[in-house]
Design an enzyme around this catalytic site. Sequence first.
Site, short mmCIF file in Angstrom:
data_model
loop_
_atom_site.label_atom_id
_atom_site.label_comp_id
_atom_site.label_asym_id
_atom_site.label_seq_id
_atom_site.Cartn_x
_atom_site.Cartn_y
_atom_site.Cartn_z
N HIS A 1 0.81 -1.22 0.00
CA HIS A 1 0.00 0.00 0.00
C HIS A 1 0.85 1.28 0.00
CE1 HIS A 1 0.42 -0.18 4.49
NE2 HIS A 1 0.35 1.13 4.38
N ASP B 1 0.04 -7.79 1.85
CA ASP B 1 0.46 -6.39 1.83
C ASP B 1 1.99 -6.35 1.81
OD1 ASP B 1 0.50 -3.66 1.85
OD2 ASP B 1 -0.13 -3.44 3.94
N SER C 1 4.26 3.03 7.62
CA SER C 1 3.96 1.85 6.80
C SER C 1 5.18 1.40 6.01
CB SER C 1 2.83 2.17 5.82
OG SER C 1 1.62 2.36 6.49
#
Length: 260
Positions: free
Chosen positions: A67, A112, A206
């Site tokens: 992402h 992910d 992230s």
Amino acid sequence: MVLIRVLANLLILQLSYAQKSSELVIGGDECNINEHRFLVALYDVSSGDFRGSGTLINPEWVLTAAHCETEEMKLQFGLHSKRVPNKDKQTRVSKEKFFCESNENYTKWNKDIMLIKLNRPVKNSAHIEPLSLPSSPPSVGSVCRIMGWGTLSDTEMILPDVPHCANINLLNYSDCQAAYPELPAKSRTLCAGILEGGKDTCSGDSGGPLICNGTFQGIASWGGTLCGYVREPGSYTKVFDHLDWIQSIIAGNTNVTCPL
């Protein structure tokens, strides 16, 4: 008397929450400049926006979260202070990006992960060195290190000049299931955090590494609505479960598929 007790309990809860929020790379301190040679800062080339972090796993490859992807990515190595870069800082751009099937085929609890091939290799230096992939999975109860240039507040985006680090615990997957009922019975993710709250990755962290007992084990993926909140641990893509996929792509087998 009952009303007074209820009001007192509410006040205690409010004070507890306020304390956790204020402690909220929420709840951490500035990383030692020498402890994150493998940490990579990711940017969108077209906008210049900061996208998160990644981990250098060999001179030509970076592992991060799917992402974090943008069409063209700039990667900075050997970075500590954004305002006053180290003299050995190096910059590269993405040459190729690899996902589990596609750049959109991931969920909060699966796939992910993104592998980035650089346009040219980076050179080891005082502040740049790859981090090895794990040879075995982590154990519940392990102390894990989180790090990144993510926001220091869960109420507004306050990105620091330097990366922050904190220690959290590797928890049982059931702890994440209790916090997030939508999670499936099994997942190729790790559950990590402090159940009492106060330390957590947050927006901007992230893609960064989860390092358990000194070994690279996870990729920061997602967490609760509020960072570092009580009994809302974070979810990290489990690197060990994707070893075959990672190593096959690096070896040139780009048709390999991720584990189910």
